[in-house]
Design an enzyme around this catalytic site. Structure first.
Site, PDB file in Angstrom:
ATOM      1  CE  LYS A 183      10.457  34.651  41.280  1.00  0.00           C
ATOM      2  NZ  LYS A 183      10.146  35.399  42.515  1.00  0.00           N
ATOM      3  CB  CYS A 201      -5.784  36.529  38.374  1.00  0.00           C
ATOM      4  SG  CYS A 201      -5.857  34.741  39.059  1.00  0.00           S
TER       5      CYS A 201
END
Length: 523
Positions: free
Chosen positions: A214, A324
């Site tokens: 996904k 991140c």
């Protein structure tokens, strides 16, 4: 705006010349580009080797962050679509050719897939630029070629998966087999759509697994294009399924599906908790999580000041801070602090924010309106908490989701801007005296993804690298990513690696095989 020498691209820890080109200023106040956007070819779900509509007929809009306008309408996968994709993937694993073909043949197909990506670099780069607001020239020159090379790296490892012969104490012959874990569910974020896609899919394919992926709802376009190229390369139907959708529906369905054997997730710590919870509540499937970060970037008095300033700025504004691993907590030793702050502010003020298709632009728009507003809200928090805004803090232009590089000083470690992952171009600048203070401050975070250290002292570098709790420590460089360097964090930054052979092994199951030995002359 002051002049600057800092106009190069940053890759693999170094600064390199940008692509040539010229620009003009548009009415929004940032450089404009006449680049012709390619037609979006793939907007449906990719299940069992075919592009199909969602069962519900539902669609969602993917938005161009340069303008806030709709790029395309994408088929919205829900639980029912995930179920179909998992069934296709399960059949492909249990009865299909992919896990059973010689590893060298898997490698050959993966190499062909990488070659096809090389042939479509410009189109894929344009898709990520319009979908994620990433710099087109960086994508074309660096990121998309890197995705092809990641596939090649793991293709090269596919036929080198070996177990071990063991030596038990008693009369047994024992060895281990490394077998594919089965059907894998991947959920990837929006900040690096291409790199995240191949970092999950490539080792998984090399191991012989099948999968359902996904992509983030903000950036589905390149994932669907990669699925198309995978089909052309010869990856069998059902091995790779790509189902765009939302986390609360499609993502949740992946995590709770009883026929998925493992989940690999990259995203926020909050969602990572939900992934683990769903995995535990279903079939207790193992998970690997690459989560948030609030990484320290520590600069000592003996540092090369020019290099330290460049690295510190790039550690936060690279990819508009949507990384991140961003080094958003910058600690500077007091002997050079004042001069460092002055130079850093000058560099930030000269940073060029604008259209990501302009080769002179250094920072594009934030990925969407939600992220744009979140970053601005943290900037307001910083002001209210008493930090000093040295530069930036405002949107750029009057259209799209552009934000100035922002630097705060006089930041206290308990402030939100020093503790929370902002995921934007915001630097929290702090001062320290001793190496002991630096270590304590670096570890004063619930995260433990990466850290950066700038020093000329080998003793300091060794002490810091062994004292900081993080998955990666970069010394005198930053964002030094390579396929063969394991990447992943500790503490609330998650667990599991997304690069190196460690990434391959997380998709392999270790099986021990034991048989008795009779009348052997030796053990």
């Amino acid at each position: 705006m002051p002049t600057t020498k800092f106009t190069k691209l940053f890759t693999n820890g170094n600064f390199v010349d940008s692509l040539s080109g010229s620009s003009s200023m548009n009415s929004n106040g940032y450089p404009a580009s006449s680049f012709k956007i390619p037609t979006v070819k793939f907007t449906k779900l990719f299940i069992n080797g075919h592009f199909v509509d969602s069962l519900s007929g539902g669609e969602f809009e993917t938005i161009d962050p340069r303008t806030g306008e709709v790029i395309a309408r994408i088929a919205e996968g829900t639980k029912e679509d995930i179920d179909l994709a998992v069934k296709a993937s399960r059949l492909a694993f249990d009865h299909g050719p992919w896990p059973r073909m010689p590893a060298v043949e898997r490698a050959r197909i993966m190499m062909k897939w990488a070659d096809l990506i090389d042939q479509h670099v410009e189109e894929i780069a344009a898709l990520d630029a319009i979908d994620a607001g990433k710099l087109y020239h960086m994508l074309k020159a660096i990121e998309i070629p890197a995705t092809a090379n990641t596939i090649r790296y793991y293709a090269g490892a596919a036929d080198k998966i070996h177990g071990e012969v063991l030596k038990p104490a008693r009369e047994f012959h024992a060895y281990t087999l490394l077998e594919p874990v089965g059907v894998v569910g991947h959920i990837i974020p929006w900040n690096f759509p291409s790199i995240m896609f191949v970092s999950k899919v490539s080792p998984c394919l090399a191991a012989g697994c099948t999968m359902v992926l996904k992509p983030a709802e903000q950036t589905p376009l390149s994932a669907l294009f990669y699925a198309h190229l995978a089909k052309l390369a010869g990856i069998p139907d059902g091995v790779l399924n790509v189902v765009p959708g939302f986390g609360a529906t499609a993502g949740a369905a992946i995590c709770s599906d009883m026929d998925i054997d493992k989940v690999s997730f990259t995203g926020s710590t909050e969602v990572g908790r939900e992934v683990m919870r769903a995995a535990a509540n279903s079939n207790l499937k193992p998970v690997s999580l690459e989560l948030g970060g609030k990484s320290p970037f520590i600069i000592f008095d003996d540092a090369d000041l020019d290099k330290a300033v460049e690295l510190a700025l790039m550690a936060v504004v690279y990819n508009k801070g949507e990384v991140c691993a961003a080094g958003s907590r910058v600690f500077v030793q007091e002997g050079i602090y004042d001069e460092f702050e002055k130079r850093l502010v000058e560099k930030a003020k000269a940073w060029v924010v604008g259209d990501p298709f302009d080769p002179n632009v250094q920072q594009g728009p934030q990925v969407d309106k939600k992220q744009f507003e979140k970053i601005l809200s943290y900037i307001e928090h910083g002001k209210r908490e008493g930090a000093t805004l040295l530069t930036g803090g405002k949107r750029v232009g009057n259209k799209g989701y552009y934000i100035e590089p922002t630097i705060f000083s006089n930041v206290k470690e308990d402030m939100l801007i020093a503790q929370d992952e902002i995921f934007g171009p915001v630097i929290a600048l702090m001062k320290f005296k001793t190496i002991e203070e630096a270590i304590k401050s670096a570890n004063n975070s619930r995260y433990g993804l990466v850290a950066g250290v700038v020093t000329k002292s080998l003793d300091t570098a060794n002490t810091m690298s062994r004292s900081i709790r993080a998955g990666v420590v970069w010394i005198n460089c930053y964002f030094a990513f390579e396929n063969d360097i394991p990447y992943g964090g500790c503490k609330m930054s998650g667990f599991g690696k997304d690069s190196g052979l460690e990434a391959l092994h997380k998709y392999l199951h270790v099986k021990s095989v034991v048989t008795p030995i009779y009348n052997s002359p030796w053990l």
